[in-house]
Design an enzyme around this catalytic site. Structure first.
Site, PDB file in Angstrom:
ATOM      1  N   GLY A 618     -33.938 -61.239  33.696  1.00 41.48           N
ATOM      2  CA  GLY A 618     -33.981 -61.575  35.106  1.00 41.48           C
ATOM      3  C   GLY A 618     -33.766 -63.063  35.288  1.00 41.48           C
ATOM      4  N   GLY A 620     -33.580 -66.264  38.612  1.00 37.75           N
ATOM      5  CA  GLY A 620     -33.731 -66.562  40.029  1.00 37.75           C
ATOM      6  C   GLY A 620     -33.920 -68.043  40.196  1.00 37.75           C
ATOM      7  N   GLY A 621     -34.329 -68.439  41.372  1.00 39.65           N
ATOM      8  CA  GLY A 621     -34.472 -69.852  41.680  1.00 39.65           C
ATOM      9  C   GLY A 621     -35.413 -70.579  40.725  1.00 39.65           C
ATOM     10  N   GLY A 623     -35.970 -70.020  37.549  1.00 41.09           N
ATOM     11  CA  GLY A 623     -35.561 -70.083  36.147  1.00 41.09           C
ATOM     12  C   GLY A 623     -35.231 -68.703  35.627  1.00 41.09           C
ATOM     13  N   VAL A 625     -36.112 -65.106  33.146  1.00 43.76           N
ATOM     14  CA  VAL A 625     -37.095 -64.254  32.480  1.00 43.76           C
ATOM     15  C   VAL A 625     -36.441 -63.640  31.242  1.00 43.76           C
ATOM     16  CG1 VAL A 625     -38.644 -62.296  32.689  1.00 43.76           C
ATOM     17  CG2 VAL A 625     -38.172 -63.695  34.678  1.00 43.76           C
ATOM     18  N   LYS A 639     -41.417 -65.879  31.189  1.00 43.10           N
ATOM     19  CA  LYS A 639     -40.815 -66.520  32.349  1.00 43.10           C
ATOM     20  C   LYS A 639     -40.747 -68.025  32.100  1.00 43.10           C
ATOM     21  CE  LYS A 639     -41.227 -66.458  37.252  1.00 43.10           C
ATOM     22  NZ  LYS A 639     -41.748 -65.648  38.324  1.00 43.10           N
ATOM     23  N   ASP A 735     -44.989 -61.560  48.893  1.00 38.88           N
ATOM     24  CA  ASP A 735     -43.630 -61.064  48.673  1.00 38.88           C
ATOM     25  C   ASP A 735     -43.646 -59.632  48.151  1.00 38.88           C
ATOM     26  OD1 ASP A 735     -40.916 -61.179  48.852  1.00 38.88           O
ATOM     27  OD2 ASP A 735     -40.617 -62.348  47.024  1.00 38.88           O
TER      28      ASP A 735
END
Ligand SMILES: *[C@@H]1O[C@H](CO)[C@@H](O)[C@H](O)[C@H]1NC(C)=O
Ligand SMILES: *[C@@H]1O[C@H](CO)[C@@H](O)[C@H](O)[C@H]1NC(C)=O
Ligand SMILES: *[C@@H]1O[C@H](CO)[C@@H](O)[C@H](O)[C@H]1NC(C)=O
Ligand SMILES: *[C@@H]1O[C@H](CO)[C@@H](O)[C@H](O)[C@H]1NC(C)=O
Ligand SMILES: *[C@@H]1O[C@H](CO)[C@@H](O)[C@H](O)[C@H]1NC(C)=O
Ligand SMILES: *[C@@H]1O[C@H](CO)[C@@H](O)[C@H](O)[C@H]1NC(C)=O
Length: 934
Positions: A618, A620-621, A623, A625, A639, A735
């Site tokens: 994974g 995203g913003g 960093g 995973v 992560k 979220d």
């Protein structure tokens, strides 16, 4: 005391290092293999330790410490083929055939196995579409996906497999046209210039057989398209395969028009079946096709004619079987001038033949004239040729001159009179070219050649036996039961079964011509013998390694001891994980952690195969995973914060302190962290079954029935209740969405990504003002407008999530907002509140989803405009519990296992709202490290 704390982990690390040097398996491959197989049931019993290559794990083949072969056949494996397969980047052979418990879809990531040469998943339970990405396996020569439940079209991309020799997609549910290359630049099957085998029978393919499919550059030997829904005429280009083609099967389709006369160019053709079509014009004349052995033209619309002379005369020297039943043949059948001695069966049943003239001949082949005028009218119905044909006589391999013992415990006597547990399965000929089934020499020849093969290959097989011959009426294939008996003990170990079955699934064994092409589907072998743990030499290797390791460790321990004493009181920033906080002075003492471990940067690097691309699960913003495996084999999700999302030492410490205290069955838990060399990483438990979004979208192949959806809702509600009411300090998630709910092996929901969470500091309890965070579609409008954050904002998002679960629709789809859509169609006076059109259609098949009305009502209460009118998470959890009880299930029982899959439940009709959406990234699943400034 202090020194002990420092030295002990270091010693462990060293021990691991030293032992790892002794391991012959690439670390990344081991990680990938663990990840791929950890949720499988019935893994081979000798899969222990962490060195598959060095300790002879069953079914694993290695080269240069990289895993190159995975041959796991007939082992009753149960599980799915996950995307972790992509990390075994040196894999050349992948064969999981004859494991009916292997289900789900083939992951797209399989396309990353650039070295794959052979892929066989024969006779498993796989389903869903064949991924396009298979077309990127440029080295593939062998592809067999037959006898599964694959659906959808044959991908054009297969045309890119320019090295392919064998392509078998028989017995699936594939539909749509036969893909050929086109003007839009798509590749197609016509480009497979090295292919000898096109096996596409028993699917639902439709449309014409394209002219372009065949040309003279091709090498096709077997062209099988039987039992589909193909229309149009037989392409004349088939004749361009004259120098190679041996078997053509177009039977059981809807082909029409004339049989092209150019087929007479097929000088190597031994077998052709065009039966059960709508072919018209005159019956084809096969004179000159000198290799023909077997012809079937039954059940078509050919013009009425006499029985053609090529059927009996000697111009076709090898022809033994001609089937012309269910046509319009008429007139007298005159055999007085003789017939070919090779004949075994002439089947002319159900035509209009009026008379038979034999002269002095005696019939020495099987002539069938039943349902012709001669048998119906002329009073000869007692003749054998008018009788209902005999079925195939029984056969069973006799014992080899010994007297068979009587065996106990389900054992079976082998032809060599040993009691054993054979590996058995169905050996099927897709185009058998003999019809004299009372001649047992055909069977003998198969037995003989197979044993010769096993002996030559040193595969520990004592003998093989054949039995139960029959013609399968649904496929028109000739089938035998094959028993393969083990030679050394009374049962095979996993290596033995896999090797014996692999020879058949990969077509290494070549049967006599009259049986080709064939397929083998074995049973799930239930009598596996134990495996010895590795060979003698690798035992020695391990012992030597261990002795060396102990010696090295002793020396190191002494050196470290001396060093530690010398450094008394002096701090070593390398070995003290907490020193960083102290160096950053005003941040206070080392963090107060519950259960979370400290990891060094080097450990992180090792566990993730140097942060390999292939380990990324994974991004995203914040960093990336990564997936990693600890030396114990335990899988973790790591992560790693990017430079921009790095936070100060105090904040990082606060975060891990907080997360380490959060322990709940329905929350993803923190295993440890790394804070070294300017890096911040959080290490979480790995949750194997992906996100709820993956399941709802059909991507993970896990089918969510109504009860599973209720239980996932309950689990997530309980996790949130814990965060809101029991965590200290309380945490607002901020979220909640389907990609933040993970599913474990038992489909228990685990809420992830509460790292964005806002601590509810006591003094502020009730509302927190903060920058708005969250995901469109799930966002509480009140929070959005007022920026007042309360637990009720999570409740709102949760309500949206519940609607998503009931409808399998994204919160915002084609500009429509799910909350508004449900309110629009809902009518409480009608059955199911009139929600039929908006619910996930698959929930409406079978039994009615009980309690759905209450479920939707609850969801709508959660999305009330005013936060004060929404229930608390605890109230939500309680209500769902009571709905589950209403359904008649214990809300606290474990969820059902994951074996059922999406297609089987009948939802895979391709119209799924999420189907074919590529845009979902696997992002934001794990807590972010960021803590927002106040
Ligand atoms: C294919 O799916 C059907 C139900 O849709 C099931 O009955 C059948 O057993 C499956 N076949 C295989 C080979 O898994
Ligand atoms: C087939 O291969 C070509 C050349 O490598 C590539 O450009 C194309 O995208 C591939 N097509 C498919 C459908 O995979
Ligand atoms: C056969 O088809 C392939 C792919 O369409 C093409 O590249 C090749 O030139 C054709 N060969 C002939 C002889 O037409
Ligand atoms: C044969 O079939 C084709 C295609 O269905 C049809 O157009 C043609 O008229 C038929 N010919 C005869 C003689 O029936
Ligand atoms: C073999 O064939 C028989 C009859 O068609 C079928 O019942 C059986 O399930 C098959 N066995 C395997 C292992 O596929
Ligand atoms: C499995 O059995 C074969 C012979 O039956 C034996 O040679 C082999 O060593 C066994 N494999 C393992 C890993 O024990």
């Amino acid at each position: 005391m202090e020194e002990q704390h420092k030295v002990f982990p270091l010693l462990l690390l060293l021990l691991f290092q030293v032992l790892h040097v002794a391991s012959q398996t690439d670390r990344g491959d081991f990680t990938a293999l663990s990840s791929l197989t950890q949720s499988w049931n019935n893994r081979p019993s000798n899969w222990v330790g962490s060195d598959p290559c060095g300790s002879n794990w069953a079914g694993i083949g290695c080269d240069n410490s990289r895993i190159t072969e995975l041959k796991l056949l007939g082992l009753s494996l149960e599980g799915q083929l996950s995307s972790a397969i992509q990390s075994l980047s040196e894999l050349e052979t992948l064969d999981l055939s004859s494991n009916t418990g292997m289900t789900g879809t083939i992951p797209r990531e399989i396309g990353n196995l650039k070295n794959l040469n052979s892929l066989a998943l024969v006779g498993c339970g796989f389903s869903g579409p064949i991924p396009d990405s298979i077309g990127s396996l440029k080295k593939l020569t062998f592809l067999a996906l037959n006898s599964n439940n694959f659906t959808g079209n044959i991908p054009h991309s297969l045309g890119n497999l320019s090295n392919l020799d064998w392509l078998d997609l028989d017995q699936n549910q594939l539909e749509g046209p036969i893909p050929v290359s086109n003007d839009q630049g798509q590749p197609g099957l016509d480009m497979l210039l090295k292919a000898q085998h096109f096996h596409f029978g028993n699917n639902k393919l439709s449309g014409p057989i394209p002219q372009k499919l065949f040309n003279s550059s091709m090498k096709l030997k077997h062209v099988l398209f039987d039992h589909n829904q193909l229309t149009g005429s037989i392409p004349s280009t088939l004749s361009s395969l004259g120098s190679t083609v041996e078997v053509v099967r177009f039977d059981k389709n809807q082909l029409s028009g004339r049989v092209p006369s150019s087929l007479n160019n097929l000088k190597k053709l031994t077998e052709i079946s065009l039966s059960h079509n709508e072919l018209n014009g005159s019956l084809p004349d096969f004179t000159g096709m000198n290799s023909l052995i077997s012809v079937d033209l039954s059940d078509n619309n050919f013009d009425s004619s006499l029985v053609p002379s090529w059927v009996f005369n000697s111009s076709l020297p090898n022809l033994n079987t001609v089937i012309l039943k269910d046509n319009k043949l008429s007139g007298t059948l005159n055999l007085s001038s003789g017939y070919r001695s090779s004949l075994q069966l002439i089947d002319l049943q159900n035509n209009g033949i009026t008379d038979l003239v034999m002269g002095n001949q005696k019939l020495n082949f099987d002539l069938r004239l039943g349902q012709n005028r001669i048998c119906l009218e002329n009073g000869v119905s007692e003749e054998s040729y008018c009788k209902v044909p005999q079925t195939i006589p029984p056969y069973s391999t006799p014992s080899n001159g010994c007297s068979p013992p009587s065996c106990s415990n389900d054992q079976i006597a082998s032809p060599n009179c040993k009691c054993a547990f054979p590996y058995s399965g169905n050996l099927t000929s897709r185009a058998s070219s003999f019809s004299n089934f009372s001649d047992t020499s055909y069977y003998k020849e198969i037995e003989q050649t197979m044993m010769d093969f096993y002996r030559k290959q040193n595969i520990p097989v004592d003998s093989v036996s054949l039995s139960n011959p029959f013609k399968d009426s649904s496929t028109d294939n000739f089938q035998l039961t094959l028993n393969i008996f083990p030679s050394q003990t009374d049962r095979f170990n996993a290596t033995g079964v896999s090797t014996a079955a692999f020879a058949l699934s990969n077509q290494l064994y070549k049967p006599p011509e009259f049986f080709t092409p064939y397929a083998f589907i074995g049973v799930n072998y239930k009598h596996l013998g134990g495996e010895s743990k590795g060979s003698k030499s690798s035992h020695t290797g391990v012992i030597v390694g261990a002795v060396v390791a102990v010696l090295v460790l002793l020396v190191l321990a002494i050196l470290i001891g001396i060093y530690a004493i010398r450094q008394k009181r002096a701090r070593s920033s390398e070995s003290n994980p907490f020193v960083n906080w102290e160096q950053n002075n005003n941040s206070g003492a080392a963090p107060q952690l519950k259960g979370a471990r400290w990891f060094s940067f080097d450990e992180m690097r090792k566990y993730t195969n140097n942060f390999a691309e292939a380990n990324t699960i994974g991004s995203g913003g914040y960093g990336q995973v990564y997936q990693g495996a600890l030396p114990t084999g335990e899988l973790v999700a790591i992560k790693r914060a990017g430079k921009e999302s790095m936070q100060g030492a105090v904040e990082f410490k606060t975060e891990i302190e907080l997360l380490s205290r959060v322990h709940h069955k329905n929350l993803v838990s923190l295993v440890g962290f790394c804070y070294e060399k300017g890096e911040q990483m959080l290490v979480y438990e790995y949750v194997p079954n992906g996100t709820l979004l993956d399941s709802l979208s059909g991507k993970s192949g896990i089918w969510m029935d109504w009860i599973r959806r209720l239980k996932v809702t309950l689990g997530a509600a309980r996790g949130l209740t814990y965060l809101h009411e029991l965590a200290d300090p309380p945490i607002i998630h901020r979220d909640i969405k389907s990609s933040n709910i993970l599913l474990d092996n038992h489909l228990i929901a685990k809420v992830a990504d509460f790292g964005l969470s806002k601590l509810l500091v006591d003094s502020e309890r009730g509302h927190v003002t903060t920058q708005v965070k969250g995901t469109m579609g799930y966002l509480d409008p009140e929070y959005y407008m007022t920026q007042q954050l309360t637990e009720k904002s999570d409740v709102y998002s949760f309500g949206v999530l519940m609607l998503e679960l009931a409808t399998s629709r994204k919160p915002i789809e084609q500009g429509k907002y799910i909350v508004r859509e449900v309110m629009r169609v809902m009518d409480t006076s009608k059955e199911l509140y009139n929600l039929h059109s908006i619910l996930d259609q698959s929930l409406l098949k079978g039994t009615r989803p009980k309690g759905l009305e209450r479920y939707v009502e609850l969801a709508l209460r959660c999305v009330k405009e005013y936060a004060a009118e929404r229930p608390s998470m605890a109230e939500v959890a309680k209500e769902i519990e009571s709905i589950i009880e209403l359904v008649g299930v214990n809300p606290n029982s474990e969820s059902a296992s994951t074996t059922e899959n999406y297609e089987e439940a009948g939802a895979g009709d391709g119209k799924h709202p999420y189907a074919n959406e590529e845009e979902f990234e696997y992002s934001g699943i794990f807590p972010t490290i960021r803590v927002e400034p106040q």
